[in-house]
Design a protein around this motif. Sequence first.
Motif, short mmCIF file in Angstrom:
data_model
loop_
_atom_site.label_atom_id
_atom_site.label_comp_id
_atom_site.label_asym_id
_atom_site.label_seq_id
_atom_site.Cartn_x
_atom_site.Cartn_y
_atom_site.Cartn_z
N GLY A 354 14.18 61.10 43.97
CA GLY A 354 13.81 59.99 44.83
C GLY A 354 14.61 58.72 44.61
N SER A 355 15.59 58.75 43.71
CA SER A 355 16.39 57.54 43.49
C SER A 355 17.23 57.25 44.73
CB SER A 355 17.30 57.72 42.27
OG SER A 355 18.17 58.82 42.42
N ALA A 356 17.52 55.97 44.90
CA ALA A 356 18.27 55.52 46.07
C ALA A 356 19.65 55.06 45.64
CB ALA A 356 17.53 54.37 46.75
N LEU A 357 20.66 55.42 46.44
CA LEU A 357 22.03 55.00 46.18
C LEU A 357 22.42 53.90 47.15
CD1 LEU A 357 23.93 58.38 45.68
CD2 LEU A 357 22.95 56.90 43.95
N VAL A 358 22.87 52.79 46.62
CA VAL A 358 23.35 51.67 47.42
C VAL A 358 24.76 51.34 46.96
CG1 VAL A 358 22.94 49.30 48.17
CG2 VAL A 358 21.00 50.75 47.54
N ARG A 359 25.68 51.19 47.91
CA ARG A 359 27.05 50.81 47.56
C ARG A 359 27.42 49.50 48.23
NH1 ARG A 359 32.41 54.42 48.74
NH2 ARG A 359 32.43 53.31 50.73
N ALA A 360 28.00 48.60 47.46
CA ALA A 360 28.45 47.32 47.99
C ALA A 360 29.96 47.20 47.82
CB ALA A 360 27.75 46.16 47.29
N SER A 361 30.60 46.61 48.81
CA SER A 361 32.03 46.35 48.77
C SER A 361 32.26 44.88 48.47
CB SER A 361 32.67 46.74 50.11
OG SER A 361 34.04 46.43 50.12
N VAL A 362 33.13 44.62 47.51
CA VAL A 362 33.42 43.25 47.07
C VAL A 362 34.92 43.01 47.18
CG1 VAL A 362 33.35 41.67 45.10
CG2 VAL A 362 31.46 43.25 45.49
N GLY A 363 35.29 41.82 47.64
CA GLY A 363 36.70 41.44 47.70
C GLY A 363 37.19 41.24 49.11
N ARG A 364 37.70 40.04 49.38
CA ARG A 364 38.33 39.74 50.66
C ARG A 364 39.75 39.28 50.41
NH1 ARG A 364 32.98 37.94 51.55
NH2 ARG A 364 32.08 38.59 53.57
N TYR A 365 40.62 39.56 51.34
CA TYR A 365 42.02 39.17 51.19
C TYR A 365 42.14 37.66 51.00
CZ TYR A 365 46.94 38.46 52.22
OH TYR A 365 48.26 38.09 52.15
N GLY A 366 42.90 37.27 49.99
CA GLY A 366 43.12 35.85 49.72
C GLY A 366 42.02 35.22 48.90
N ASP A 367 40.96 35.99 48.57
CA ASP A 367 39.85 35.45 47.79
C ASP A 367 39.36 36.55 46.86
OD1 ASP A 367 37.86 33.85 46.80
OD2 ASP A 367 36.50 34.21 48.47
N GLU A 368 40.24 37.01 45.99
CA GLU A 368 39.95 38.17 45.15
C GLU A 368 39.61 37.79 43.71
OE1 GLU A 368 43.43 39.04 46.72
OE2 GLU A 368 42.86 40.71 48.01
N THR A 369 39.31 36.51 43.47
CA THR A 369 38.97 36.10 42.11
C THR A 369 37.70 36.79 41.63
OG1 THR A 369 37.80 34.17 43.00
CG2 THR A 369 40.08 33.85 42.31
N SER A 370 36.83 37.15 42.57
CA SER A 370 35.60 37.85 42.18
C SER A 370 35.90 39.17 41.47
CB SER A 370 34.74 38.12 43.41
OG SER A 370 35.44 38.90 44.36
N LEU A 371 37.06 39.75 41.76
CA LEU A 371 37.40 41.03 41.16
C LEU A 371 37.80 40.89 39.70
CD1 LEU A 371 39.38 42.68 44.09
CD2 LEU A 371 36.95 42.79 43.57
N GLN A 372 37.91 39.64 39.22
CA GLN A 372 38.20 39.43 37.80
C GLN A 372 36.95 39.56 36.94
OE1 GLN A 372 40.18 35.62 37.58
NE2 GLN A 372 41.75 36.23 39.06
N LEU A 373 35.78 39.65 37.55
CA LEU A 373 34.55 39.86 36.80
C LEU A 373 34.56 41.23 36.12
CD1 LEU A 373 31.90 38.57 39.37
CD2 LEU A 373 32.70 37.37 37.33
N THR A 374 33.88 41.33 35.01
CA THR A 374 33.73 42.63 34.35
C THR A 374 32.88 43.55 35.22
OG1 THR A 374 31.71 42.03 33.18
CG2 THR A 374 33.82 41.48 32.10
N ASP A 375 32.91 44.84 34.90
CA ASP A 375 32.08 45.79 35.65
C ASP A 375 30.60 45.42 35.53
OD1 ASP A 375 34.41 47.11 36.23
OD2 ASP A 375 33.91 48.95 35.15
N ASP A 376 30.17 45.04 34.35
CA ASP A 376 28.76 44.67 34.16
C ASP A 376 28.39 43.47 35.03
OD1 ASP A 376 28.31 46.71 32.38
OD2 ASP A 376 28.56 45.48 30.59
N ASP A 377 29.27 42.45 35.04
CA ASP A 377 28.97 41.25 35.82
C ASP A 377 29.01 41.54 37.32
OD1 ASP A 377 28.54 39.75 33.58
OD2 ASP A 377 30.55 38.87 33.53
N LEU A 378 29.95 42.38 37.74
CA LEU A 378 30.00 42.75 39.16
C LEU A 378 28.71 43.46 39.57
CD1 LEU A 378 33.56 44.09 40.08
CD2 LEU A 378 32.33 42.21 41.16
#
Length: 469
Positions: A354-378
């Motif tokens: 019964g677990s649910a899978l949710v996937r989120a996409s992160v990162g936009r062109y020209g604003d990819e600083t968010s991708l510098q977060l660690t996996d845990d923080d993301l």
Amino acid sequence: MARPWRVAIVGGGITGLAAAVRLRDRAPAGTEITVYEQSGRLGGKLRTGELAGGPVEFGAESFLMRDPTGGESAAVTLARRLDLGARIVHPSVGQAALLVDGGLRPVPGGTLVGVPGDLAKVAAVARPAADADRDAGRPLLAPGEDLAVGWLVRDRLGDAVVDRLVDPMLGGVYAGRADDLSLVTTMPALARAARQEHTLVGAVRAAQAAAPRAPGAPVFGTLAGGLSTLVEAAAEASGATIRRDAAVRELRRTPTGWRLTVGPTRDAELVDADAVVLAVPARPAARLLAAEAAEVADTVGALDYASVALVTLALPGPDLPELSGFLVPAAEGLLIKAATFFTTKWGHLRRPDGSALVRASVGRYGDETSLQLTDDDLAATVRRELSAALGTALPEPVARHVQRWGGALPQYTPGHAARVAAVRTALRGAHPTLALAGAGYDGVGIPVCVRSGETAAEEIITALGGSAA
């Protein structure tokens, strides 16, 4: 007796593998096909993994069922060719939402990648500019002209339609921005209609009418068991020699074809081929073209890419809305640009526990600083933003996976299609046994990549002297 053809395919993504299958089907018997893949894994952005006791996509999730003319898409045709047609499954839930002013609202019907064909249907999400889309007595687009999608839609329908509808739609596909992306490349059907129609709403309606879809016919499909089964089946059916961990570092012309330098400098291998398909992203393709086709290498290498991260959370059974997922306008100020409720959207992915899978996409062109977060923080940020969007605190995940795709999504600026056409014309004139294929040139999505690889294979067959089929 003539020696068998030797064809080298550089790149083991679905484009290169589709080229290999087409060569096996259409080239003379005995043709030697070798696929060189720099990494240890075939499939490129098609990657099926496992999470919470079952398969899940860590890359591309699905494919379009129909092509722009209304026929069967190249991905479906390839799946059937590989005896995978019976594995095609469709979404259980098709309705998606937009996150607007902090709340989820259904994506309005009657739009083409967010561009409305009926202004009344979108008014609750994005009110169009009054009387802006007027007939000026001429087609919207002149022959050969290309524009940024955002520029055209802002001019005809106003900022709200772009910011709340078109930009999040394009952002979900390309991780780019409507104000930068080419109309001709990202919305070819609309561009064709705009060369005839005098209003944008009229062009949307004409484009929709040109590719009719039977009521209730599925738009998307995927493969039960995962899209990696398509990769594995294509590699096997091609009969190609598959060289993993084999980086092609240089490409040189010879009197009879091409010489590839493969592997590290200290232990390089020289391989001769009659023809080459370059099915790699634009920048590595440009490096390989530089020695023998410098006239086109600069144009190819100028294409830029966006990087993204896909964060998948396995949650202990929360009640998710009956939606396939939602898209996020940049103005909402979130890291997430799109989310998919995997186990709601795809019945075959539902877990016995019964677990649910949710996937989120992160990162936009020209604003990819968010991708510098660690996996845990993301993962923590994604859970927090999903909770806010759904209006309920999501529980701690029982498992999670972060897949980073560096330089994954090409950014097609206006004029892209014309530049690619000029590059290919130059190559056919000077180097007819060298073909370019892939998302960097022809567009994103599995059907486009498959078609691109197959077209490159046909060009090689023609250049080498015809087909056995």
